[in-house]
Design a protein around this motif. Structure first.
Motif, mmCIF file in Angstrom:
data_model
loop_
_atom_site.group_PDB
_atom_site.id
_atom_site.type_symbol
_atom_site.label_atom_id
_atom_site.label_comp_id
_atom_site.label_asym_id
_atom_site.label_seq_id
_atom_site.Cartn_x
_atom_site.Cartn_y
_atom_site.Cartn_z
ATOM 1 N N GLU A 134 0.749 -1.231 0.103
ATOM 2 C CA GLU A 134 -0.072 0.046 -0.130
ATOM 3 C C GLU A 134 0.961 1.263 -0.083
ATOM 4 O OE1 GLU A 134 -3.029 0.486 -0.075
ATOM 5 O OE2 GLU A 134 -3.506 -1.818 -0.335
ATOM 6 N N ARG A 135 0.717 2.219 -0.963
ATOM 7 C CA ARG A 135 1.418 3.232 -0.901
ATOM 8 C C ARG A 135 0.753 4.245 0.187
ATOM 9 N NH1 ARG A 135 5.916 3.632 -3.740
ATOM 10 N NH2 ARG A 135 6.034 2.246 -5.543
ATOM 11 N N ALA A 136 1.754 5.223 0.701
ATOM 12 C CA ALA A 136 1.179 6.242 1.586
ATOM 13 C C ALA A 136 0.161 6.909 1.153
ATOM 14 C CB ALA A 136 2.494 7.069 1.983
ATOM 15 N N PRO A 137 -1.069 7.243 1.971
ATOM 16 C CA PRO A 137 -2.088 8.042 1.556
ATOM 17 C C PRO A 137 -1.632 9.491 1.235
ATOM 18 C CG PRO A 137 -2.100 8.146 3.965
ATOM 19 C CD PRO A 137 -0.952 7.188 3.421
ATOM 20 N N LEU A 138 -2.153 9.895 0.034
ATOM 21 C CA LEU A 138 -1.808 11.296 -0.631
ATOM 22 C C LEU A 138 -2.583 12.500 0.254
ATOM 23 C CD1 LEU A 138 -0.365 11.974 -3.244
ATOM 24 C CD2 LEU A 138 -2.582 12.135 -4.412
ATOM 25 N N THR A 139 -1.710 12.926 1.042
ATOM 26 C CA THR A 139 -2.389 13.995 2.054
ATOM 27 C C THR A 139 -2.302 15.203 1.600
ATOM 28 O OG1 THR A 139 -0.097 14.405 3.008
ATOM 29 C CG2 THR A 139 -1.433 12.615 4.058
ATOM 30 N N ARG A 140 -3.140 16.168 2.207
ATOM 31 C CA ARG A 140 -3.106 17.547 1.397
ATOM 32 C C ARG A 140 -1.974 18.093 1.601
ATOM 33 N NH1 ARG A 140 -7.102 21.130 1.045
ATOM 34 N NH2 ARG A 140 -6.521 23.593 1.246
ATOM 35 N N ALA A 141 -1.098 17.942 2.598
ATOM 36 C CA ALA A 141 0.193 18.490 2.609
ATOM 37 C C ALA A 141 1.141 18.153 1.545
ATOM 38 C CB ALA A 141 0.954 18.143 4.112
ATOM 39 N N ARG A 142 1.206 17.039 1.236
ATOM 40 C CA ARG A 142 2.072 16.270 0.083
ATOM 41 C C ARG A 142 1.546 17.035 -1.214
ATOM 42 N NH1 ARG A 142 1.802 10.342 1.067
ATOM 43 N NH2 ARG A 142 2.321 10.336 -0.916
ATOM 44 N N ILE A 143 0.265 17.291 -1.539
ATOM 45 C CA ILE A 143 -0.286 17.662 -2.765
ATOM 46 C C ILE A 143 -0.032 19.058 -2.711
ATOM 47 C CG2 ILE A 143 -2.550 18.307 -3.878
ATOM 48 C CD1 ILE A 143 -4.041 15.888 -2.685
ATOM 49 N N VAL A 144 0.039 19.819 -1.764
ATOM 50 C CA VAL A 144 0.234 21.263 -1.571
ATOM 51 C C VAL A 144 1.789 21.497 -2.052
ATOM 52 C CG1 VAL A 144 0.443 23.377 -0.283
ATOM 53 C CG2 VAL A 144 -1.540 22.006 -0.043
ATOM 54 N N THR A 145 2.482 20.481 -1.238
ATOM 55 C CA THR A 145 3.824 20.536 -1.534
ATOM 56 C C THR A 145 4.444 20.308 -3.168
ATOM 57 O OG1 THR A 145 4.567 19.824 0.540
ATOM 58 C CG2 THR A 145 6.244 19.319 -0.916
ATOM 59 N N ALA A 146 3.643 19.395 -3.585
ATOM 60 C CA ALA A 146 3.821 18.759 -5.134
ATOM 61 C C ALA A 146 3.316 20.423 -5.962
ATOM 62 C CB ALA A 146 2.952 17.846 -5.489
ATOM 63 N N ILE A 147 2.381 21.172 -5.515
ATOM 64 C CA ILE A 147 1.871 22.022 -6.584
ATOM 65 C C ILE A 147 3.015 22.961 -6.378
ATOM 66 C CG2 ILE A 147 0.186 23.922 -6.644
ATOM 67 C CD1 ILE A 147 -1.978 21.804 -5.697
ATOM 68 N N VAL A 148 3.355 23.278 -5.262
ATOM 69 C CA VAL A 148 4.323 24.492 -5.049
ATOM 70 C C VAL A 148 5.662 23.960 -5.374
ATOM 71 C CG1 VAL A 148 5.594 25.872 -3.250
ATOM 72 C CG2 VAL A 148 3.228 25.509 -3.006
ATOM 73 N N VAL A 149 6.197 23.119 -4.835
ATOM 74 C CA VAL A 149 7.610 22.778 -5.160
ATOM 75 C C VAL A 149 7.767 21.858 -6.737
ATOM 76 C CG1 VAL A 149 9.599 21.275 -4.373
ATOM 77 C CG2 VAL A 149 8.032 22.325 -2.803
ATOM 78 N N VAL A 150 7.190 21.119 -6.861
ATOM 79 C CA VAL A 150 7.218 20.451 -8.164
ATOM 80 C C VAL A 150 6.537 21.316 -9.260
ATOM 81 C CG1 VAL A 150 6.678 18.499 -9.662
ATOM 82 C CG2 VAL A 150 6.849 18.108 -7.173
ATOM 83 N N GLY A 151 5.427 21.610 -8.963
ATOM 84 C CA GLY A 151 4.768 22.634 -10.244
ATOM 85 C C GLY A 151 5.495 23.950 -10.339
ATOM 86 N N GLY A 152 5.636 24.770 -9.407
ATOM 87 C CA GLY A 152 6.008 26.165 -9.462
ATOM 88 C C GLY A 152 7.587 26.065 -9.352
ATOM 89 N N GLY A 153 8.381 25.079 -8.694
ATOM 90 C CA GLY A 153 9.566 25.370 -8.767
ATOM 91 C C GLY A 153 10.389 24.624 -10.230
ATOM 92 N N ILE A 154 9.741 23.585 -10.602
ATOM 93 C CA ILE A 154 10.248 23.128 -11.792
ATOM 94 C C ILE A 154 9.662 23.872 -12.989
ATOM 95 C CG2 ILE A 154 10.268 20.808 -13.507
ATOM 96 C CD1 ILE A 154 10.143 19.317 -10.768
#
Length: 261
Positions: A134-154
């Motif tokens: 089972e993969r770790a649940p997709l929490t709100r914090a990880r989604i926000v991190t992905a949006i800001v760091v992965v989306g905005g940063g990359i």
């Protein structure tokens, strides 16, 4: 349509085919397609080369995304939000690009990529999909991190410098959202569609696209993208991992050549 020979057109179409395949599997197809266009169209303004490249790429990327969506467990709305953040980030990066020297950035990116290659080789389990796990649940914090760091940063990096953006997206999505490499590649394609659409809209508005050439090349890019997505889905994370290492090392070699050749 620019004035090019049939031989050049055939070579550009073959480059689009292979680039679509690479991009669908792990990102980085632009490492082949953009240089091919620059060599094939040596006397046209750079803006037309970039605009035509985007018009070709968005077709193959969309085809790959649709292929992935049929079988890979992709959270489309999460991917779209990351894509929109990447679009905004790329605009910011482009704004600052004029004041940054690529000669300064290249060595830094090479070191980062070599570290990435070493990490992937030393951690065979990175991005692997283990049956029954089972993969770790997709929490709100990880989604926000992905949006800001992965989306905005990359996205910012894409606008500032560019090479290897698709590969960085796959790696970052795997690390931040704890996705397997196949699902990360699928998610990255949706993000790529968003960023390509924004860039293409700007180039189209400026009239900097050779639409006829793009249409011909896009057919081959679509075939390559669809085949690449199907191979990634059928062969799994280990196959994607192998292609990832090849692309990362190829990118390092290209950056080294640009820096010192």
């Amino acid at each position: 349509m620019p004035d090019i020979s049939l031989t050049t057109l055939v070579l550009l179409c073959l480059a689009a085919l292979v680039a679509g395949w690479i991009d669908a599997v792990v990102g980085g197809g632009g490492l082949l397609q953009l240089p091919a266009l620059l060599l094939g169209l040596p006397h046209v303004p750079a803006a037309y080369v970039l605009g035509t490249n985007k018009a070709v790429s968005i077709v193959g990327t969309t085809g790959a995304a649709i292929t992935y969506l049929r079988k890979a467990p992709v959270r489309v709305w999460t991917a779209v939000r990351i894509g929109l953040a990447a679009l905004v980030g790329s605009m910011g990066g482009a704004f600052f690009a004029a004041g940054i020297s690529s000669e300064v950035l290249r060595p830094v990116i090479m070191v980062v990529l070599l570290a990435v290659a070493a990490f992937v080789m030393l951690r065979p389990s990175f991005g692997a999909k283990v049956e029954g796990e089972e993969r770790a649940p997709l929490t709100r914090a990880r989604i926000v991190t992905a949006i800001v760091v992965v989306g905005g940063g990359i996205g910012f990096y894409d606008g500032l410098f560019g090479p290897g953006t698709g590969t960085f997206l796959v790696l970052a999505l795997t690390a931040v959202l704890h996705l397997d490499l196949v699902t990360a590649s699928a998610t990255a394609k949706i993000v790529n569609v968003c960023t390509n659409a924004g860039a293409l809209a700007m180039f189209a508005y400026q009239g900097s696209v050779y639409w006829q050439l793009a249409a011909v090349m896009a057919v081959f890019n679509l075939v390559g993208g669809t085949l690449g997505a199907r191979m990634a889905l059928s062969k799994g994370a280990e196959f994607v991992r192998g292609v990832l290492l090849v692309v990362v090392l190829s990118l390092v070699a290209k950056l080294a050549f640009d820096q010192w050749a």
